[in-house]
Design a protein around this motif. Structure first.
Motif, PDB file in Angstrom:
ATOM      1  N   TYR A  88     -97.150 -37.347   5.183  1.00  0.00           N
ATOM      2  CA  TYR A  88     -97.627 -38.707   5.159  1.00  0.00           C
ATOM      3  C   TYR A  88     -98.686 -38.939   6.525  1.00  0.00           C
ATOM      4  CZ  TYR A  88     -94.060 -39.588   1.099  1.00  0.00           C
ATOM      5  OH  TYR A  88     -93.640 -39.425  -0.010  1.00  0.00           O
ATOM      6  N   GLY A 100     -87.284 -38.388   2.454  1.00  0.00           N
ATOM      7  CA  GLY A 100     -86.609 -38.320   1.713  1.00  0.00           C
ATOM      8  C   GLY A 100     -85.574 -38.575   2.210  1.00  0.00           C
ATOM      9  N   LEU A 103     -85.106 -42.570   1.199  1.00  0.00           N
ATOM     10  CA  LEU A 103     -85.180 -43.011  -0.885  1.00  0.00           C
ATOM     11  C   LEU A 103     -83.178 -42.415  -1.019  1.00  0.00           C
ATOM     12  CD1 LEU A 103     -87.880 -41.040  -2.048  1.00  0.00           C
ATOM     13  CD2 LEU A 103     -87.450 -43.222  -1.281  1.00  0.00           C
ATOM     14  N   ARG A 104     -83.301 -40.767  -0.382  1.00  0.00           N
ATOM     15  CA  ARG A 104     -81.286 -40.987  -0.639  1.00  0.00           C
ATOM     16  C   ARG A 104     -80.507 -41.437   0.163  1.00  0.00           C
ATOM     17  NH1 ARG A 104     -84.733 -37.129  -0.958  1.00  0.00           N
ATOM     18  NH2 ARG A 104     -84.343 -35.740  -3.080  1.00  0.00           N
ATOM     19  N   ARG A 151     -83.002 -31.782   4.035  1.00  0.00           N
ATOM     20  CA  ARG A 151     -82.626 -31.994   3.278  1.00  0.00           C
ATOM     21  C   ARG A 151     -81.310 -31.267   3.571  1.00  0.00           C
ATOM     22  NH1 ARG A 151     -86.199 -32.276  -1.030  1.00  0.00           N
ATOM     23  NH2 ARG A 151     -84.186 -32.251  -2.085  1.00  0.00           N
TER      24      ARG A 151
HETATM   25  P1  ADP Z   1     -88.444 -34.877  -1.854  1.00  0.00           P
HETATM   26  O1  ADP Z   1     -87.954 -35.852  -1.867  1.00  0.00           O
HETATM   27  O2  ADP Z   1     -88.689 -34.683  -3.861  1.00  0.00           O
HETATM   28  O3  ADP Z   1     -88.537 -33.110  -1.443  1.00  0.00           O
HETATM   29  P2  ADP Z   1     -90.165 -35.971  -0.336  1.00  0.00           P
HETATM   30  O4  ADP Z   1     -88.974 -36.374   0.241  1.00  0.00           O
HETATM   31  O5  ADP Z   1     -91.111 -35.550   0.555  1.00  0.00           O
HETATM   32  O6  ADP Z   1     -89.852 -35.648  -1.293  1.00  0.00           O
HETATM   33  O7  ADP Z   1     -90.902 -37.557  -1.592  1.00  0.00           O
HETATM   34  C1  ADP Z   1     -90.193 -38.486  -2.139  1.00  0.00           C
HETATM   35  C2  ADP Z   1     -90.537 -39.131  -3.507  1.00  0.00           C
HETATM   36  O8  ADP Z   1     -92.138 -38.614  -2.712  1.00  0.00           O
HETATM   37  C3  ADP Z   1     -91.322 -38.122  -4.006  1.00  0.00           C
HETATM   38  O9  ADP Z   1     -91.112 -38.601  -5.645  1.00  0.00           O
HETATM   39  C4  ADP Z   1     -92.660 -37.655  -3.898  1.00  0.00           C
HETATM   40  O10 ADP Z   1     -92.756 -36.640  -5.234  1.00  0.00           O
HETATM   41  C5  ADP Z   1     -93.101 -38.753  -3.237  1.00  0.00           C
HETATM   42  N1  ADP Z   1     -94.657 -37.614  -2.938  1.00  0.00           N
HETATM   43  C6  ADP Z   1     -93.806 -36.375  -1.703  1.00  0.00           C
HETATM   44  N2  ADP Z   1     -95.451 -36.566  -0.948  1.00  0.00           N
HETATM   45  C7  ADP Z   1     -95.758 -37.152  -0.882  1.00  0.00           C
HETATM   46  C8  ADP Z   1     -97.092 -37.448  -0.969  1.00  0.00           C
HETATM   47  N3  ADP Z   1     -97.567 -36.670  -0.120  1.00  0.00           N
HETATM   48  N4  ADP Z   1     -97.979 -37.936  -1.679  1.00  0.00           N
HETATM   49  C9  ADP Z   1     -97.328 -38.969  -2.283  1.00  0.00           C
HETATM   50  N5  ADP Z   1     -95.972 -38.798  -2.527  1.00  0.00           N
HETATM   51  C10 ADP Z   1     -95.278 -37.876  -2.266  1.00  0.00           C
END
Ligand code: ADP
Ligand code: ADP
Length: 226
Positions: A88, A100, A103-104, A151
């Motif tokens: 990002y 990530g 989010l969790r 993770r």
């Molecule tokens: P994950 O938890 O599946 O490994 P991430 O933690 O990197 O993925 O990101 C969480 C969410 O954001 C996922 O739904 C993933 O698809 C989305 N995502 C990851 N990288 C990007 C990005 N560069 N741009 C937009 N969405 C993203």
């Protein structure tokens, strides 16, 4: 338990392309498996099915002894590292790695512990406050690895992670990835079209062609045969 088992896996895309046909493979816990073969042979599709990013048309996929065909990507105990890093741009390195876990709903102090540890392993502690655009290609690749490491998954999926790096850095990262594999003690499934990567890093190499497995063997056996 982090074996990965593929039983009679097929992928048929809408429009009629059969990208993967009758794919059978037992990947053992802690293996470093390499999927190699020419562009379009089905490597990426196979990896994306294991990740849960692509639906399986036919067959059974197990992670450990759990059938995961219908399990969401985030519940599969895997982490994937992409070729283009997918960082990002507006977030710092720390926040990229933490995202990530946030989010969790991982507790804050646990996130900090994991990010700091991954940063130490990858030697990017001094970069944690930077944004991706202030990083070199190699540093970005490390951050992408870090985001997967935090993770603490049982299985790492890597899709041509070194292909955007120059030759010197690629050689260095090959060694680092081998060390990382040993250090983490997890299963690695790694897609590449680069024979040197396959030869130097893999415990076993799966050679694909036109969606089929052509050969599975150790690097020693595969490359010493005429
Ligand atoms: P994950 O938890 O599946 O490994 P991430 O933690 O990197 O993925 O990101 C969480 C969410 O954001 C996922 O739904 C993933 O698809 C989305 N995502 C990851 N990288 C990007 C990005 N560069 N741009 C937009 N969405 C993203
Ligand atoms: P590789 O990773 O070995 O280059 P891919 O798994 O990307 O191969 O592609 C395998 C085959 O599936 C190719 O013929 C490709 O064109 C096709 N393919 C890949 N993704 C899609 C898709 N989303 N829709 C239709 N066909 C696809």
């Amino acid at each position: 338990m982090a074996s990965v088992t593929l039983k009679g896996i097929y992928k048929k895309y809408a429009g009629g392309v059969t990208a993967v046909s009758d794919f059978n493979l037992d990947i053992e816990d802690k293996e470093f498996i390499i999927l190699v073969g020419p562009s379009g042979c089905g490597k990426s599709t196979t990896l994306r099915m294991i990740a849960g990013l692509e639906e399986i048309s036919e067959g059974e996929l197990y992670i450990g002894d759990r059938l995961v065909n219908d399990i969401a990507p985030k519940d599969r105990d895997i982490a994937m590292v992409f070729q283009n890093y997918a960082l990002y741009p507006h977030m710092t390195v720390f926040d990229n790695m933490a995202f990530g876990l946030k989010l969790r709903k991982t507790p804050k102090d646990e996130i900090k512990r994991r990010v700091d540890e991954a940063a130490r392993i990858l030697d990017i502690t001094h970069l944690l406050d930077r944004k991706p655009k202030a990083l070199s290609g190699g540093q970005r690749q490390r951050v992408a690895l870090g985001r997967a490491i935090v993770r603490e998954p049982q299985v790492f999926l890597l899709d041509e992670p070194l292909s955007n790096l120059d030759a010197k850095l690629r050689a260095q990262m090959r060694t680092e990835l081998s060390k990382l594999h040993l250090r983490l003690g997890t299963t690695f499934i790694y897609v590449t079209h680069d024979q040197t990567e396959a030869m130097t890093m893999g415990t076993r190499i799966v050679v694909m062609k036109d969606g089929f497995i052509q050969q599975v063997d150790t690097p020693q056996n595969l490359y010493s045969k005429p």
